[in-house]
Enzyme design. Structure first.
Site, PDB file in Angstrom:
ATOM      1  CG  ASP A 198       8.362 -21.467  61.970  1.00  0.00           C
ATOM      2  OD1 ASP A 198       8.389 -23.004  61.916  1.00  0.00           O
ATOM      3  OD2 ASP A 198       8.438 -20.149  61.131  1.00  0.00           O
ATOM      4  CD  GLU A 254      10.987 -25.199  61.770  1.00  0.00           C
ATOM      5  OE1 GLU A 254      10.317 -26.373  60.684  1.00  0.00           O
ATOM      6  OE2 GLU A 254      10.177 -24.343  62.428  1.00  0.00           O
TER       7      GLU A 254
END
Length: 514
Positions: A198, A254
């Site tokens: 993330d 990401e």
């Protein structure tokens, strides 16, 4: 036989854990629910499953505020449930990727609690980013709206690029590095096949915390907030850990960037295996836009990824349909884009429910919305709840088989989803689910024989045609039918199959004429 690592050409299915399947009957998806649906995923034809965070969390941001990186939130089950899920996934021939959230923790994390209980300048506070001052240290704003700094009663400010309940780690502290190396090993030892990282470009911040120039706001490749050069050393450390385990364990980042060249920096041979390519996800319905994205991506990276939807954006069927007078344009374009994406070299990431043709739910009542974006913007921004509504599995009314005993799901499901359940579509050869199954099966049968490069062919109008070995793919983004190139037959079409012309909003796979 293809000897490439599995992740180079895998189809990965993202599960938003709270919204996939509920086995406990509390209206919230859980690990046992996922286990019960593994046969569905195997039949769909995906290669791997990515789970959004399921670790202990106060759920200020749907689990992306992690309070304990080495456990399972009771809402979702237990570590024993997780171990059983890994075993069952592998038994079904599925790899399992888990989310890791290294940019920030929950404010309920033991480290942040210790920081609050310790004085300014203490080692406990140095694990996060604290600063003195009568005013915020700089002009940074939260991705979720509002300021990125909150002040404590003792006068210090702490940084949170997302919600105040998500304080940012100080990656200039070696203790943070060691903690996450240990977290990686914890999950790798339990058999996970990799990690989705993330906010992978956000770990390091400018050492001087310089103001963000007005031209560099947002998820950019170069700013005082994002993509600092020191971040790459983190992934070199992580790559060594992943490579020390058998079975081609992988990491995908990401990474939001503004150029394919910057994206490529994250996937150098000693860093991440892959990085999400969000350019197509943000692109309009346009052959010109699609071609530029494909060309830029294939020129920049050797292991590309393609993605149309995820848990943070408007579902692509709704996105493509906006502005069209044709009611079913979004669905037609979504199916066409999926087929074009699957024809390209690299791996494809699907988001749960897109195989059912689920649209964005735009009419959620304000009291049902839980996304901090909605709350922090005082309702001015709708947030991401509309793409996170629980999956309709069966039946004709809420909860559509999502929860047992008719328990109401944590977000309300619209009545029009009665026609979109997996059960109903499974028996319809013309359904979106049947189309996804057919497309994924065909891709799997072809992928070992196809090269990692494409060649562009001449095409009229707002259309694209490219060949990849024995496969030719044609996509028509225009408003008029276009002539198909010479070929040996149609393999699959997202719309009505036709040997000579390609209708609007349609993609076709052809046997290449040689």
């Amino acid at each position: 036989m293809n000897n490439s690592p599995w992740w180079r050409d895998a189809v990965v299915y993202e599960i938003y854990v709270r919204s996939f399947a509920d086995a406990s009957g509390d209206g919230v998806g859980d690990l046992q629910g996922i286990r019960s649906r593994l046969p569905y995923l195997a039949e769909l034809g995906v290669d791997a499953v990515w789970l959004t965070p399921f670790q202990p969390s106060p759920m200020a941001d749907g689990g992306y505020d992690v309070a304990d990186y080495r456990g399972v939130d009771p809402l979702f089950g237990t570590l024993a449930d997780f171990d059983a899920l890994v075993a069952d996934a592998h038994a079904h021939g599925l790899r399992l990727i888990v989310d890791i959230v290294p940019n920030h923790s929950s404010s309920d994390h033991a480290w942040f609690k210790a920081a609050l209980a310790s004085p300014p300048g203490s080692p406990e506070r140095d694990r996060y980013i604290f600063r003195d001052g009568d005013a915020p240290p700089n002009n940074w704003t939260s991705v979720f709206s509002g300021p990125a700094w909150s002040r404590l009663p003792d006068g210090q400010w702490y940084l949170h690029l997302f919600a105040p309940e998500q304080p940012d780690f100080n990656w200039r502290n070696p203790a943070v590095h060691e903690e996450f190396l240990d977290v990686l090993r914890f999950w790798l030892d339990r058999g996970v096949d990799g990690f989705r990282i993330d906010v992978a470009m956000g770990l390091y911040k400018d050492a001087d915390l310089a103001d963000v120039p007005p031209s560099r706001e947002g998820f950019q490749s170069r700013s005082p907030i994002w993509s600092q050069p020191e971040v790459h050393e983190v992934y070199r450390e992580w790559r060594k850990v992943l490579d020390s385990y058998p079975g081609d364990r992988a990491a995908v980042g990401e990474v939001w960037t503004d150029t394919a060249e910057d994206l490529a920096l994250y996937v150098r041979p000693d860093e991440l295996h892959q990085s999400f390519n969000f350019a197509w996800l943000e692109a309009p319905w346009s052959a010109t836009a699609f071609r530029k994205i494909i060309e830029d991506t294939l020129a920049a990276v050797t292991a590309p990824t393609w993605v149309l939807s995820n848990h943070d954006v408007i579902r692509h069927i709704t996105r493509y349909g906006e502005g069209s007078l044709e009611p079913r344009a979004g669905l037609a374009r979504g199916r066409a884009a999926l087929l074009a994406m699957l024809a390209l070299p690299g791996s494809a990431y699907l988001y749960q429910g897109e195989e059912l043709g689920l649209p964005e739910v735009k009419n959620l009542p304000p009291e049902a919305r839980q996304d901090p974006i909605f709350k922090r913007s005082n309702g001015e921004l709708p947030g991401r709840d509309g793409c996170r509504v629980p999956i309709p599995w069966s039946g004709t009314a809420e909860p559509y088989g999502f929860s047992p005993d008719g328990a109401r799901p944590w977000l309300p499901q619209p009545p029009e989803w009665a026609s979109l359940t997996a059960e109903r579509q499974a028996g319809d050869p013309g359904s979106t689910l049947a189309f996804y199954r057919q497309a994924l099966a065909l891709r799997r049968s072809l992928r070992d024989s196809l090269p990692d490069s494409i060649a562009w062919l001449d095409c009229p109008g707002d259309a694209l045609v490219f060949s990849r070995g024995d496969l030719t793919c044609a996509i028509n983004c225009g408003e008029e039918p276009v002539a198909l190139p010479p070929h040996k037959g149609v393999l699959i079409s997202s719309g009505e199959p036709n040997e000579t012309t390609l209708p609007p909003d349609t993609t076709t796979w052809l046997k290449t004429a040689i």
